[in-house]
Design a protein around this motif. Structure first.
Motif, PDB file in Angstrom:
ATOM      1  N   SER B 533       0.847  -1.186   0.000  1.00 39.89           N
ATOM      2  CA  SER B 533       0.000   0.000   0.000  1.00 39.89           C
ATOM      3  C   SER B 533       0.885   1.239   0.000  1.00 39.89           C
ATOM      4  O   SER B 533       1.866   1.313   0.739  1.00 39.89           O
ATOM      5  N   ASP B 534       0.560   2.205  -0.843  1.00 40.03           N
ATOM      6  CA  ASP B 534       1.313   3.464  -0.839  1.00 40.03           C
ATOM      7  C   ASP B 534       0.488   4.575  -0.196  1.00 40.03           C
ATOM      8  O   ASP B 534       0.771   5.752  -0.377  1.00 40.03           O
ATOM      9  N   GLY B 535      -0.561   4.198   0.527  1.00 39.48           N
ATOM     10  CA  GLY B 535      -1.378   5.193   1.197  1.00 39.48           C
ATOM     11  C   GLY B 535      -2.516   5.704   0.349  1.00 39.48           C
ATOM     12  O   GLY B 535      -3.307   6.526   0.799  1.00 39.48           O
ATOM     13  N   SER B 536      -2.628   5.232  -0.872  1.00 41.43           N
ATOM     14  CA  SER B 536      -3.728   5.651  -1.747  1.00 41.43           C
ATOM     15  C   SER B 536      -4.876   4.659  -1.601  1.00 41.43           C
ATOM     16  O   SER B 536      -4.715   3.597  -1.004  1.00 41.43           O
ATOM     17  N   PRO B 537      -6.062   4.981  -2.115  1.00 39.53           N
ATOM     18  CA  PRO B 537      -7.184   4.047  -1.944  1.00 39.53           C
ATOM     19  C   PRO B 537      -7.089   2.795  -2.813  1.00 39.53           C
ATOM     20  O   PRO B 537      -7.953   1.951  -2.748  1.00 39.53           O
ATOM     21  N   ARG B 538      -6.063   2.714  -3.639  1.00 36.29           N
ATOM     22  CA  ARG B 538      -5.907   1.520  -4.481  1.00 36.29           C
ATOM     23  C   ARG B 538      -4.623   0.801  -4.084  1.00 36.29           C
ATOM     24  O   ARG B 538      -3.636   1.445  -3.734  1.00 36.29           O
ATOM     25  N   PRO B 539      -4.635  -0.510  -4.151  1.00 35.53           N
ATOM     26  CA  PRO B 539      -3.398  -1.216  -3.818  1.00 35.53           C
ATOM     27  C   PRO B 539      -2.302  -0.868  -4.824  1.00 35.53           C
ATOM     28  O   PRO B 539      -2.556  -0.850  -6.034  1.00 35.53           O
ATOM     29  N   TYR B 540      -1.110  -0.612  -4.308  1.00 38.38           N
ATOM     30  CA  TYR B 540      -0.004  -0.309  -5.219  1.00 38.38           C
ATOM     31  C   TYR B 540       0.418  -1.571  -5.948  1.00 38.38           C
ATOM     32  O   TYR B 540       0.734  -1.534  -7.132  1.00 38.38           O
ATOM     33  N   ARG B 541       0.392  -2.665  -5.227  1.00 36.01           N
ATOM     34  CA  ARG B 541       0.710  -3.955  -5.838  1.00 36.01           C
ATOM     35  C   ARG B 541      -0.047  -5.008  -5.061  1.00 36.01           C
ATOM     36  O   ARG B 541      -0.074  -4.995  -3.825  1.00 36.01           O
ATOM     37  N   LEU B 542      -0.699  -5.893  -5.776  1.00 33.86           N
ATOM     38  CA  LEU B 542      -1.423  -6.975  -5.135  1.00 33.86           C
ATOM     39  C   LEU B 542      -0.914  -8.267  -5.756  1.00 33.86           C
ATOM     40  O   LEU B 542      -1.074  -8.483  -6.945  1.00 33.86           O
ATOM     41  N   LYS B 543      -0.277  -9.090  -4.944  1.00 32.34           N
ATOM     42  CA  LYS B 543       0.225 -10.361  -5.486  1.00 32.34           C
ATOM     43  C   LYS B 543      -0.600 -11.485  -4.891  1.00 32.34           C
ATOM     44  O   LYS B 543      -0.810 -11.539  -3.672  1.00 32.34           O
ATOM     45  N   ILE B 544      -1.065 -12.348  -5.763  1.00 27.12           N
ATOM     46  CA  ILE B 544      -1.858 -13.487  -5.311  1.00 27.12           C
ATOM     47  C   ILE B 544      -0.986 -14.720  -5.353  1.00 27.12           C
ATOM     48  O   ILE B 544      -0.451 -15.076  -6.406  1.00 27.12           O
ATOM     49  N   ARG B 545      -0.828 -15.364  -4.220  1.00 29.79           N
ATOM     50  CA  ARG B 545      -0.100 -16.623  -4.199  1.00 29.79           C
ATOM     51  C   ARG B 545      -1.121 -17.726  -4.434  1.00 29.79           C
ATOM     52  O   ARG B 545      -1.853 -18.125  -3.532  1.00 29.79           O
ATOM     53  N   PRO B 547      -2.283 -21.382  -4.965  1.00 32.24           N
ATOM     54  CA  PRO B 547      -1.734 -22.728  -4.759  1.00 32.24           C
ATOM     55  C   PRO B 547      -1.705 -23.559  -6.043  1.00 32.24           C
ATOM     56  O   PRO B 547      -0.740 -24.279  -6.284  1.00 32.24           O
ATOM     57  N   SER B 548      -2.726 -23.437  -6.878  1.00 39.08           N
ATOM     58  CA  SER B 548      -2.746 -24.252  -8.095  1.00 39.08           C
ATOM     59  C   SER B 548      -1.525 -23.983  -8.955  1.00 39.08           C
ATOM     60  O   SER B 548      -0.934 -24.894  -9.530  1.00 39.08           O
ATOM     61  N   PHE B 549      -1.147 -22.706  -9.035  1.00 38.80           N
ATOM     62  CA  PHE B 549      -0.013 -22.341  -9.872  1.00 38.80           C
ATOM     63  C   PHE B 549       1.261 -22.981  -9.332  1.00 38.80           C
ATOM     64  O   PHE B 549       2.056 -23.559 -10.076  1.00 38.80           O
ATOM     65  N   ILE B 550       1.444 -22.884  -8.032  1.00 36.51           N
ATOM     66  CA  ILE B 550       2.671 -23.402  -7.451  1.00 36.51           C
ATOM     67  C   ILE B 550       2.690 -24.927  -7.508  1.00 36.51           C
ATOM     68  O   ILE B 550       3.722 -25.537  -7.753  1.00 36.51           O
ATOM     69  N   HIS B 551       1.529 -25.552  -7.367  1.00 35.71           N
ATOM     70  CA  HIS B 551       1.483 -27.010  -7.479  1.00 35.71           C
ATOM     71  C   HIS B 551       1.873 -27.466  -8.874  1.00 35.71           C
ATOM     72  O   HIS B 551       2.504 -28.507  -9.036  1.00 35.71           O
ATOM     73  N   MET B 552       1.507 -26.681  -9.873  1.00 29.84           N
ATOM     74  CA  MET B 552       1.877 -27.072 -11.242  1.00 29.84           C
ATOM     75  C   MET B 552       3.388 -27.112 -11.409  1.00 29.84           C
ATOM     76  O   MET B 552       3.900 -27.789 -12.293  1.00 29.84           O
ATOM     77  N   GLY B 553       4.094 -26.366 -10.570  1.00 35.30           N
ATOM     78  CA  GLY B 553       5.554 -26.386 -10.639  1.00 35.30           C
ATOM     79  C   GLY B 553       6.132 -27.757 -10.345  1.00 35.30           C
ATOM     80  O   GLY B 553       7.217 -28.100 -10.817  1.00 35.30           O
ATOM     81  N   ALA B 554       5.429 -28.548  -9.562  1.00 37.84           N
ATOM     82  CA  ALA B 554       5.920 -29.881  -9.223  1.00 37.84           C
ATOM     83  C   ALA B 554       5.372 -30.937 -10.171  1.00 37.84           C
ATOM     84  O   ALA B 554       5.598 -32.125  -9.972  1.00 37.84           O
ATOM     85  N   PHE B 555       4.673 -30.500 -11.204  1.00 35.71           N
ATOM     86  CA  PHE B 555       3.976 -31.458 -12.067  1.00 35.71           C
ATOM     87  C   PHE B 555       4.947 -32.418 -12.757  1.00 35.71           C
ATOM     88  O   PHE B 555       4.771 -33.640 -12.718  1.00 35.71           O
ATOM     89  N   ASP B 556       5.975 -31.852 -13.362  1.00 32.34           N
ATOM     90  CA  ASP B 556       6.933 -32.686 -14.085  1.00 32.34           C
ATOM     91  C   ASP B 556       7.571 -33.697 -13.141  1.00 32.34           C
ATOM     92  O   ASP B 556       7.699 -34.879 -13.447  1.00 32.34           O
ATOM     93  N   HIS B 557       7.948 -33.202 -11.962  1.00 35.92           N
ATOM     94  CA  HIS B 557       8.578 -34.070 -10.969  1.00 35.92           C
ATOM     95  C   HIS B 557       7.672 -35.246 -10.614  1.00 35.92           C
ATOM     96  O   HIS B 557       8.131 -36.382 -10.463  1.00 35.92           O
ATOM     97  N   MET B 558       6.382 -34.985 -10.485  1.00 34.63           N
ATOM     98  CA  MET B 558       5.469 -36.040 -10.058  1.00 34.63           C
ATOM     99  C   MET B 558       5.033 -36.938 -11.204  1.00 34.63           C
ATOM    100  O   MET B 558       4.607 -38.065 -10.975  1.00 34.63           O
TER     101      MET B 558
END
Lengths: 355, 583
Positions: B533-545, B547-558
Motif C-alpha cells: 500500500s502506498d497510502g492511496s485508496p488503491r493497492p499499489y501492488r497486489l500479489k496473489i499466491r 496454490p494451483s499455480f505453485i502445485h503445477m511447478g511440481a507437475f513434471d517431478h510427479m
C-alpha cells in the motif's frame, strides 16, 4: 427357382434379425442412459417424447445430418473403410445365433429353420473369427486418422483385443469339450431339460470359472467400462474414433452396441442354456400348446441376453477404469491361467464321466 | 527471532542492508543486496536455527521513481519454527537481473518464471526461463511494470492476432511443428546414449475433456510412459493483479470470486483478511463465526467437487453425481445466505454481507447430520474398490522433503505427511476455539491425498457443528467508520450516513503505507495475498499466491515415469482450477 426362393427366405430372415438387432441397439442407447440415471440419482433423457423414449431417434437423426469430416493428412481409403470393418463383423455374427428352438417348418416345399439364419457346424469359430476382424476396424480407424490420440487408442485396442480374445476362446473350449460340438444350435440343445443342465453349473465339471472369464473378457473385448481404454474419454479424448463424425462415428457406436448384444447372445447360448427355460420343457408345451412353445423359448433367450446387457450398464455405473498395464497384467496373469486350468480339468472330467 | 536476525546481520554484514520488524502484523522483512541473494537464501535455508525450508512465493514490485527500480520479494516460511520472513532485493532498470534461487528451492522455478514474464526481471542460472502466463511471442512488454497501460488497448481491430470477421480466415497449412519449437518440451539428453531415441510428443489440452479447464500439458512419451511433462499455463490469464492496481480495495473482492471459482468464499476470505491485516481491523465475534462456518462449507463444496471430478477422470462416473447431490444442498444454502451460488462476493472488509437466519441454521444442522454418512457412502464406492486402489496407490508419489522444497501446500503437502495447515499454524477466524484435527498422509501418493481430503470433509463438518453451537449474537460488521460504510437501511434515511456511504464508495478508504502478506488455508492450499500500500485508496501492488499455480511447478517431478492414464490422476490429485492458476 428353388435357389431364388431359398435366397428370398434367407434374405427375409437376415432382414428380420438385422431389424431386431438395430432396434435393440436403439433401445440399448436409451436403456443405458436410463439405467445409469437411475443408479446415479437423476432422470436420464427426458426431453424427446414422453419420458425421453424418442431420444434414440433424435440421436440418430442428429448423427445422420452431421457433417462428415475427414481430417487433413488422414488416409482416406482406410479412414472410410474402418467403420465398415468395425460394423460388418459385429452384425455378421448373428447369423449363427439360435434365437429359438431348432424346429423346421415346411415352406414352399423347403425345410426352413426359422430361428437361426444358418446352422453351420463351426458356428462358434465363425463368431470368433469375425470378432477378430472387428478389431481391425478399430486399429485401422486409429491409425488412419493421423492423430496421436487415435493412434494411442488404436494401439491400446490392438493389445487389448489380442489378449482378451485368447481368453474368450479358451473359456469356450470347456463348453465345446462337454457338448462335443462347435455348432451353437447343438450346444444349446445339449443344455435342455432344466437349469441344472446349463453348462455354467452342469456336471461333470461346472463351467462357472470359464463363465466368469468369458464375461470379463467379453466386456474387455467390447471396450466397455472398466476396460474402455481404447476410447478412455478422460485420457484419450475419444480414443480411436476421436476424429470421426456423423455417420462414420455412428457406425462405430452401433458396432459397439451390436457387439455387446452379440457377446450377450453367445454367453446365453453357451453357458445359460440359450433359449431353454430353466425347467424341463416349456409351460406352454405342458399346457398342450406346443405350437406356441417357441414364444416362451424366445422370451427366455431375450431375458438372458438382457440380463447380460444390464450387467454391462451396471459395471459402467460402478467401476473406475483400469490402467493399461493393469489390464494386460490381469489378462495374462490372472485370466489366462484360470482359463487354461479350466480346460485341463474339464478335459479330465469329460474323459472319466462322459455325458 | 531477534537472535536469528542478529546472526543474519553478523554473518552477512555487507549483504543485509536492513531488517524491519513489524510487530503489529508480526512480520519480518530483510533487505538484501541483489548480488548476494543466493548466499543469504542458502544460509536461511540450511542453518538449523533458521531452516526456512518452504518457499511460499516470489513476486516483484515496480517503483519507477527509485534509482533501483525493481524489487524482488521472497516470502519464506520455516515449518519447523513456524515463522515467516520476507527477503527483498532491489535491481536496476538498466540491468534487471538477479541470481536464481532454483538451486535451493525447486519450487522457485515457476515463481521466477512468472516474475520474468510479468515484470521482466531476468533470473541468472534459471534452467528454463521462458514466459509462463503470457504467450511466448508476446512482444508488448511486461504488464506489471507501472508504465504498462492498465486501460484497454482499443477494440477488436487493434489486435492484429485476433482474426477479423470481415476478412477470410488464414488458410491453415498442414505440416509438422518445427523441430526447434519441440525442443522446449524434450528432455535435454538421455542417459546412456545407446538408447534409440523415439520420442512421441503428445499435446494434451487446452481442449481436452479432463484438463480441468484450459490447462495445456506437452508430454514426451516413450510408449505410454512419460519421459517429460511440460505444463503450458496462461490460457486463462486475465491480469487480475494488474486490474487490482486500478481498483479500490473493496472493488477487488468480486475479482477474487473468479480466481478459484469452485471455492469463491475462501478467496473472498483470504483477500479481506489481508486487507484487514493491513488496516488492523478487528472483526466482531459473530462475524468471525459466520466466516469460519462459511469457509468450511466452502471447503466441503470444494472437496466434493474434487472428489467427483477425480473419480470421473479415473472412470467412476457415479461418484460425480452423488457428490454433486450434496454440493447442491450446500449451494442452496449459499443462495439463501447471499443470493448467489458460485461467484458469491459475500465477505466484506470488516465482516460479512448478511447474517445467518435461524432457518438456515436448522437446515445446516440437518445437513450435517446426514453428511458423514454420505462421505462413508463415497468411501464404500471407492475405498473398497480394487481398481480404484490400484489406480491411486503409489501413483504420483512425492516425498515430504520434495513437497516442501516445491512449496506445495494444502492437502497436496499433507498427503506427504507434513502437518502444515495455516488454520493450525497461524490460527485465524475461530479455528482455535473449536476442536479439530489435521489429517496427514504417510506415503505422499494419490491415495493418501484422497484420504486426507476425505478426512478433511469430516473435520470441516465437525468444525461447522461446533461453531453453530457456540455462535454468539451480535453485529456482523466491524465499527470502523473511516473504512466501513454504514448499513444500507440507514443510508436510505439518514443524511450523514448517505454522505458517509458516498465518500467511501466514491473515494475508497486509505490504508496506511505499508505492506503485508496474509495466507489463508483454501481447499487447494495456502492462498496468500501480498499487498503493498502506498497510502492511496488503491493497492499499489497486489500479489496473489495461487496454490494451483505453485502445485503445477511440481507437475513434471510427479509425472515422470508414470503412464498417460496417470496424468489424469495427477491433475485430479492437485485439484487445480485454472482460474486461480492463471489469474
Amino acid at each position: 427357382m428353388e435357389i431364388g426362393l431359398r435366397l428370398a427366405v434367407s434374405l427375409a430372415q437376415i432382414a428380420a434379425v438385422m431389424g431386431v438387432v438395430m432396434l435393440t441397439v436403439m433401445v440399448l442407447t436409451l436403456a443405458e442412459r436410463k439405467v445409469l440415471g437411475w443408479m446415479q440419482d437423476r432422470m436420464g433423457p427426458m426431453e424427446v417424447g414422453p419420458y425421453g423414449v424418442l431420444q434414440p431417434i433424435a440421436d440418430g437423426l442428429k448423427l445422420f445430418f452431421k457433417e462428415d469430416i475427414i481430417p487433413a493428412g488422414a488416409n482416406k481409403f482406410m479412414f472410410t473403410l474402418a467403420p465398415i470393418l468395425a460394423l460388418v463383423p459385429a452384425m455378421i455374427g448373428f447369423a449363427v445365433i439360435p434365437f429359438g428352438p431348432s424346429m423346421t417348418i415346411e415352406l414352399f416345399g423347403m425345410q426352413i429353420k426359422p430361428f437361426v439364419i444358418s446352422d453351420i457346424n463351426i458356428g462358434i469359430l465363425y463368431i470368433l473369427a469375425f470378432a477378430s476382424i472387428g478389431a481391425y476396424g478399430i486399429i485401422l480407424g486409429g491409425w488412419s486418422s493421423n492423430s496421436k490420440y487415435s493412434l494411442l487408442g488404436g494401439l491400446r485396442s490392438a493389445a487389448q483385443v489380442i489378449s482378451y480374445e485368447l481368453n474368450v476362446g479358451l473359456a469356450i473350449v470347456g463348453v465345446i469339450l462337454l457338448s462335443g460340438s462347435l455348432s451353437l444350435v447343438k450346444i444349446t440343445e445339449a443344455q435342455a431339460g432344466g437349469f441344472w443342465n446349463w453348462f455354467v453349473i452342469a456336471m461333470p465339471f461346472p463351467q462357472i470359472f470359464a463363465f466368469v472369464v468369458y464375461v470379463i473378457s467379453s466386456v474387455a473385448e467390447t471396450n466397455r467400462v472398466p476396460f474402455d481404454l481404447p476410447e478412455a474419454e478422460s485420457e484419450l479424448v475419444a480414443g480411436f474414433f476421436t476424429e470421426y463424425s456423423g455417420m462414420r462415428f455412428a457406425f462405430f457406436f452401433i458396432a459397439e452396441y451390436a457387439n455387446m448384444i452379440l457377446v450377450s447372445c453367445v454367453a446365453a447360448a453357451l453357458f445359460l442354456g440359450g433359449w431353454n427355460a430353466p425347467y424341463p420343457g416349456t409351460i406352454l408345451g405342458h399346457l398342450g400348446l406346443d405350437a406356441l412353445a417357441w414364444i416362451e423359448n424366445v422370451v427366455w433367450f431375450a431375458a438372458k441376453v438382457y440380463f447380460f446387457l444390464f450387467l454391462f450398464f451396471w459395471l459402467r455405473a460402478t467401476l473406475p477404469r483400469l490402467r493399461y498395464d493393469q489390464l494386460m497384467r490381469f489378462g495374462w496373469k490372472v485370466m489366462l491361467p484360470i482359463a487354461l486350468g479350466n480346460i485341463v480339468l474339464t478335459a479330465i472330467a469329460a474323459y472319466f464321466f462322459p455325458r | 527471532m531477534q537472535p536469528l536476525l542478529e546472526r543474519l546481520m553478523t554473518t552477512f554484514p555487507d549483504a543485509v542492508r536492513g531488517v524491519e520488524v513489524d510487530t503489529a502484523r508480526n512480520e519480518i522483512t530483510a533487505r538484501v543486496a541483489a548480488a548476494r541473494i543466493v548466499d543469504v537464501a542458502r544460509w536461511l535455508h540450511d542453518t538449523p536455527e533458521a531452516s526456512f525450508d518452504h518457499i511460499t512465493d516470489i513476486c516483484s514490485v515496480d517503483y519507477p521513481n527509485d534509482p533501483e527500480r525493481f524489487e524482488v520479494v521472497y516470502q519464506l516460511l520455516s515449518l519447523a519454527h513456524r515463522r515467516r520472513i520476507r527477503l527483498k532485493a532491489r535491481v536496476t532498470e538498466e540491468a534487471p537481473q538477479i541470481a536464481s534461487v532454483t538451486g535451493i528451492w525447486k519450487g522457485a522455478e515457476f515463481m521466477e518464471r512468472e516474475v520474468y514474464d510479468l515484470m521482466g526481471i531476468t533470473f541468472v542460472g534459471h534452467p528454463d526461463l521462458r514466459r509462463i502466463l503470457l504467450p511466448d511471442d508476446y512482444e508488448e512488454g511486461h504488464p506489471l511494470r507501472k508504465d504498462f497501460p492498465a486501460e484497454g488497448r482499443g477494440w477488436r481491430s487493434s489486435f492484429p492476432f485476433i482474426p477479423r470477421l470481415d476478412e477470410a480466415p488464414e488458410e491453415q497449412t498442414e505440416g509438422e511443428v518445427p523441430e526447434q519449437e519441440k525442443q522446449a518440451y524434450l528432455v535435454a539428453e538421455h542417459q546412456g546414449g545407446t538408447r534409440r531415441r523415439e520420442e512421441l510428443l503428445l499435446n494434451m489440452g487446452p481442449q481436452h475433456p479432463s484438463t480441468h479447464g484450459v490447462l495445456r500439458v506437452v508430454l514426451e512419451l516413450d510408449g505410454e510412459r512419460i519421459v517429460k511433462a511440460t505444463p503450458d499455463l496462461g490460457y486463462l490469464h486475465r491480469g487480475v493483479e494488474k486490474l487490482a492496481e486500478g481498483l479500490h480495495y473493496m472493488q477487488v473482492i468480486p475479482h477474487t470470486d473468479r480466481l478459484d471459482y469452485v471455492c469463491a468464499m475462501t478467496n473472498n476470505y483470504a483477500y479481506v483478511r489481508a486487507v484487514e491485516k493491513l488496516l488492523d481491523i478487528t472483526v466482531p465475534e459473530r462475524a468471525e463465526y459466520v466466516r469460519t462456518i462459511v469457509a468450511e462449507m466452502q471447503r466441503i463444496i470444494g472437496h466434493l467437487f474434487w472428489l467427483g471430478t477425480q473419480a470421473l477422470d479415473i472412470g467412476a462416473m457415479t461418484v460425480f453425481f452423488w457428490t454433486f447431490r450434496e454440493r447442491e444442498v450446500l449451494l442452496d444454502m449459499f443462495e439463501k445466505l447471499c443470493g448467489a451460488r458460485l461467484t458469491l462476493n459475500y465477505y466484506r472488509i470488516g465482516g460479512v454481507d448478511s447474517d445467518f437466519t435461524p432457518d438456515l441454521v436448522v437446515r445446516l444442522k440437518a445437513f450435517l447430520q446426514t453428511f458423514p454418512e454420505k462421505v462413508n457412502e463415497y468411501n464404500q464406492l471407492l475405498m473398497s474398490n480394487r481398481i480404484w486402489v490400484g489406480r491411486t496407490k503409489d501413483i504420483a508419489v512425492i516425498s515430504a522433503e520434495d513437497a516442501i522444497n516445491f512449496g506445495l501446500t494444502g492437502p497436496t503437502l499433507r498427503g506427504s505427511g507434513v502437518d502444515y495447515d495455516v488454520r493450525k499454524y497461524e490460527p485465524y477466524g475461530v479455528y482455535d476455539k473449536v476442536e479439530w484435527e489435521v489429517p496427514v498422509g504417510k506415503r505422499g501418493d494419490t491415495y493418501d491425498r484422497y484420504w486426507v481430503r476425505m478426512e478433511e470433509m469430516r473435520q470441516s463438518a465437525r468444525i461447522i457443528a461446533q461453531c453453530l453451537d457456540q455462535m454468539p449474537e451480535g453485529p456482523i460488521m466491524a465499527d470502523v467508520p473511516h473504512v466501513i460504510p454504514p448499513p444500507k437501511a440507514k443510508v436510505m434515511r439518514d443524511m450523514e450516513s448517505l454522505i458517509h456511504h458516498f465518500i467511501i464508495f466514491t473515494q475508497g478508504f486509505k490504508p496506511p503505507k505499508g505492506e503485508t502478506y496474509c495466507g489463508t488455508e483454501a481447499p487447494k492450499g495456502e492462498l496468500g495475498f501480498f499487498i503493498v500500500s502506498d497510502g492511496s485508496p488503491r493497492p499499489y501492488r497486489l500479489k496473489i499466491r495461487a496454490p494451483s499455480f505453485i502445485h503445477m511447478g511440481a507437475f513434471d517431478h510427479m509425472a515422470r515415469g508414470y503412464l498417460i492414464s496417470d496424468i489424469i490422476t495427477i491433475f485430479g490429485t492437485y485439484d487445480i482450477v485454472m482460474g486461480e492458476c492463471d489469474r
